[in-house]
Design a protein around this motif. Structure first.
Motif, PDB file in Angstrom:
ATOM      1  N   SER A  41     -17.980   5.850  14.852  1.00 53.89           N
ATOM      2  CA  SER A  41     -17.744   5.391  13.482  1.00 53.89           C
ATOM      3  C   SER A  41     -16.312   4.902  13.370  1.00 53.89           C
ATOM      4  CB  SER A  41     -17.953   6.525  12.485  1.00 53.89           C
ATOM      5  OG  SER A  41     -19.276   6.970  12.509  1.00 53.89           O
ATOM      6  N   LYS A  42     -16.110   3.880  12.548  1.00 54.84           N
ATOM      7  CA  LYS A  42     -14.763   3.394  12.277  1.00 54.84           C
ATOM      8  C   LYS A  42     -14.241   4.165  11.080  1.00 54.84           C
ATOM      9  CE  LYS A  42     -12.043  -0.701  11.349  1.00 54.84           C
ATOM     10  NZ  LYS A  42     -12.070  -2.152  11.152  1.00 54.84           N
ATOM     11  N   VAL A  43     -13.117   4.861  11.268  1.00 52.15           N
ATOM     12  CA  VAL A  43     -12.539   5.655  10.194  1.00 52.15           C
ATOM     13  C   VAL A  43     -11.167   5.092   9.844  1.00 52.15           C
ATOM     14  CG1 VAL A  43     -13.803   7.762  10.670  1.00 52.15           C
ATOM     15  CG2 VAL A  43     -11.681   7.329  11.874  1.00 52.15           C
ATOM     16  N   ILE A  44     -10.840   5.128   8.557  1.00 53.57           N
ATOM     17  CA  ILE A  44      -9.574   4.609   8.058  1.00 53.57           C
ATOM     18  C   ILE A  44      -8.931   5.689   7.205  1.00 53.57           C
ATOM     19  CG2 ILE A  44      -8.453   2.802   6.732  1.00 53.57           C
ATOM     20  CD1 ILE A  44     -10.946   1.074   7.271  1.00 53.57           C
ATOM     21  N   LYS A  45      -7.694   6.041   7.546  1.00 60.42           N
ATOM     22  CA  LYS A  45      -6.970   7.068   6.798  1.00 60.42           C
ATOM     23  C   LYS A  45      -5.644   6.500   6.335  1.00 60.42           C
ATOM     24  CE  LYS A  45      -5.469  10.602   9.178  1.00 60.42           C
ATOM     25  NZ  LYS A  45      -5.280  11.896   9.831  1.00 60.42           N
ATOM     26  N   MET A  46      -5.297   6.759   5.078  1.00 57.39           N
ATOM     27  CA  MET A  46      -4.031   6.295   4.525  1.00 57.39           C
ATOM     28  C   MET A  46      -2.973   7.363   4.792  1.00 57.39           C
ATOM     29  SD  MET A  46      -3.342   4.719   0.746  1.00 57.39           S
ATOM     30  CE  MET A  46      -3.499   6.225  -0.145  1.00 57.39           C
ATOM     31  N   VAL A  47      -1.868   6.938   5.446  1.00 52.57           N
ATOM     32  CA  VAL A  47      -0.813   7.854   5.849  1.00 52.57           C
ATOM     33  C   VAL A  47       0.517   7.332   5.322  1.00 52.57           C
ATOM     34  CG1 VAL A  47       0.315   8.953   7.823  1.00 52.57           C
ATOM     35  CG2 VAL A  47      -2.094   8.349   7.953  1.00 52.57           C
ATOM     36  N   LYS A  48       1.356   8.234   4.845  1.00 54.72           N
ATOM     37  CA  LYS A  48       2.671   7.834   4.348  1.00 54.72           C
ATOM     38  C   LYS A  48       3.639   7.741   5.524  1.00 54.72           C
ATOM     39  CE  LYS A  48       5.696   8.654   0.472  1.00 54.72           C
ATOM     40  NZ  LYS A  48       5.913   9.452  -0.728  1.00 54.72           N
ATOM     41  N   SER A  49       4.325   6.611   5.634  1.00 57.99           N
ATOM     42  CA  SER A  49       5.275   6.382   6.716  1.00 57.99           C
ATOM     43  C   SER A  49       6.539   7.217   6.499  1.00 57.99           C
ATOM     44  CB  SER A  49       5.646   4.898   6.783  1.00 57.99           C
ATOM     45  OG  SER A  49       6.661   4.685   7.741  1.00 57.99           O
ATOM     46  N   PRO A  50       6.990   7.942   7.522  1.00 58.07           N
ATOM     47  CA  PRO A  50       8.199   8.751   7.351  1.00 58.07           C
ATOM     48  C   PRO A  50       9.478   7.916   7.249  1.00 58.07           C
ATOM     49  CG  PRO A  50       7.367   8.941   9.580  1.00 58.07           C
ATOM     50  CD  PRO A  50       6.372   8.136   8.810  1.00 58.07           C
ATOM     51  N   LYS A  51       9.484   6.720   7.815  1.00 56.47           N
ATOM     52  CA  LYS A  51      10.683   5.881   7.799  1.00 56.47           C
ATOM     53  C   LYS A  51      10.896   5.192   6.459  1.00 56.47           C
ATOM     54  CE  LYS A  51      10.772   4.808  12.721  1.00 56.47           C
ATOM     55  NZ  LYS A  51      10.731   3.732  13.709  1.00 56.47           N
ATOM     56  N   THR A  52       9.860   4.505   5.977  1.00 56.10           N
ATOM     57  CA  THR A  52      10.014   3.684   4.772  1.00 56.10           C
ATOM     58  C   THR A  52       9.455   4.337   3.522  1.00 56.10           C
ATOM     59  OG1 THR A  52       7.923   2.559   5.166  1.00 56.10           O
ATOM     60  CG2 THR A  52       9.895   1.571   6.144  1.00 56.10           C
ATOM     61  N   GLY A  53       8.563   5.300   3.683  1.00 51.37           N
ATOM     62  CA  GLY A  53       7.928   5.916   2.532  1.00 51.37           C
ATOM     63  C   GLY A  53       6.730   5.140   2.020  1.00 51.37           C
ATOM     64  N   ALA A  54       6.451   3.993   2.618  1.00 51.92           N
ATOM     65  CA  ALA A  54       5.293   3.193   2.222  1.00 51.92           C
ATOM     66  C   ALA A  54       4.046   3.746   2.912  1.00 51.92           C
ATOM     67  CB  ALA A  54       5.503   1.737   2.615  1.00 51.92           C
ATOM     68  N   TYR A  55       2.904   3.428   2.354  1.00 49.50           N
ATOM     69  CA  TYR A  55       1.654   3.883   2.939  1.00 49.50           C
ATOM     70  C   TYR A  55       1.167   2.883   3.978  1.00 49.50           C
ATOM     71  CZ  TYR A  55       1.255   7.620  -0.441  1.00 49.50           C
ATOM     72  OH  TYR A  55       1.470   8.756  -1.167  1.00 49.50           O
ATOM     73  N   ILE A  56       0.657   3.398   5.099  1.00 44.88           N
ATOM     74  CA  ILE A  56       0.071   2.586   6.153  1.00 44.88           C
ATOM     75  C   ILE A  56      -1.343   3.090   6.397  1.00 44.88           C
ATOM     76  CG2 ILE A  56       2.255   1.983   7.257  1.00 44.88           C
ATOM     77  CD1 ILE A  56       1.734   4.186   9.291  1.00 44.88           C
ATOM     78  N   PHE A  57      -2.160   2.283   7.033  1.00 47.33           N
ATOM     79  CA  PHE A  57      -3.540   2.647   7.304  1.00 47.33           C
ATOM     80  C   PHE A  57      -3.718   2.905   8.786  1.00 47.33           C
ATOM     81  CE2 PHE A  57      -3.701   0.192   3.402  1.00 47.33           C
ATOM     82  CZ  PHE A  57      -4.453   1.038   2.596  1.00 47.33           C
ATOM     83  N   ASP A  58      -4.280   4.065   9.103  1.00 54.08           N
ATOM     84  CA  ASP A  58      -4.564   4.450  10.479  1.00 54.08           C
ATOM     85  C   ASP A  58      -6.057   4.225  10.714  1.00 54.08           C
ATOM     86  OD1 ASP A  58      -4.476   5.504  13.014  1.00 54.08           O
ATOM     87  OD2 ASP A  58      -4.331   7.594  12.355  1.00 54.08           O
ATOM     88  N   GLU A  59      -6.387   3.209  11.516  1.00 53.00           N
ATOM     89  CA  GLU A  59      -7.785   2.865  11.795  1.00 53.00           C
ATOM     90  C   GLU A  59      -8.107   3.226  13.229  1.00 53.00           C
ATOM     91  OE1 GLU A  59      -8.892  -1.125  10.882  1.00 53.00           O
ATOM     92  OE2 GLU A  59      -7.553  -1.222   9.170  1.00 53.00           O
TER      93      GLU A  59
END
Length: 52
Positions: free
Chosen positions: A20-38
Motif C-alpha cells: 500500500s502507498k502510505v502518506i504521512k505529514m511530518v513537521k520538518s525540524p529545520k524549517t518548521g514547515a510540514y513535509i509529506f513522507d510517502e
C-alpha cells in the motif's frame, strides 16, 4: 475473450496487492514547515508506519 484475460491476471502473482502507498505529514525540524513522507509498505506494516 475478455473473461479469459481477467482470469489469467487474477491467477498470477499478486505482489502489487500486497503493498500500500502510505502518506504521512511530518513537521520538518529545520524549517518548521510540514513535509509529506510517502512510502510503499507491505499491508501488514501500515499500522507500524503510522505509529512512528
Amino acid at each position: 475473450m475478455a473473461k479469459k484475460v481477467v482470469a489469467t491476471l487474477r491467477e498470477g502473482k499478486q505482489d502489487g496487492r500486497a503493498y500500500s502507498k502510505v502518506i504521512k505529514m511530518v513537521k520538518s525540524p529545520k524549517t518548521g514547515a510540514y513535509i509529506f513522507d510517502e512510502r510503499m509498505v507491505p499491508n501488514e506494516a501500515v499500522k507500524d508506519f503510522f505509529k512512528n
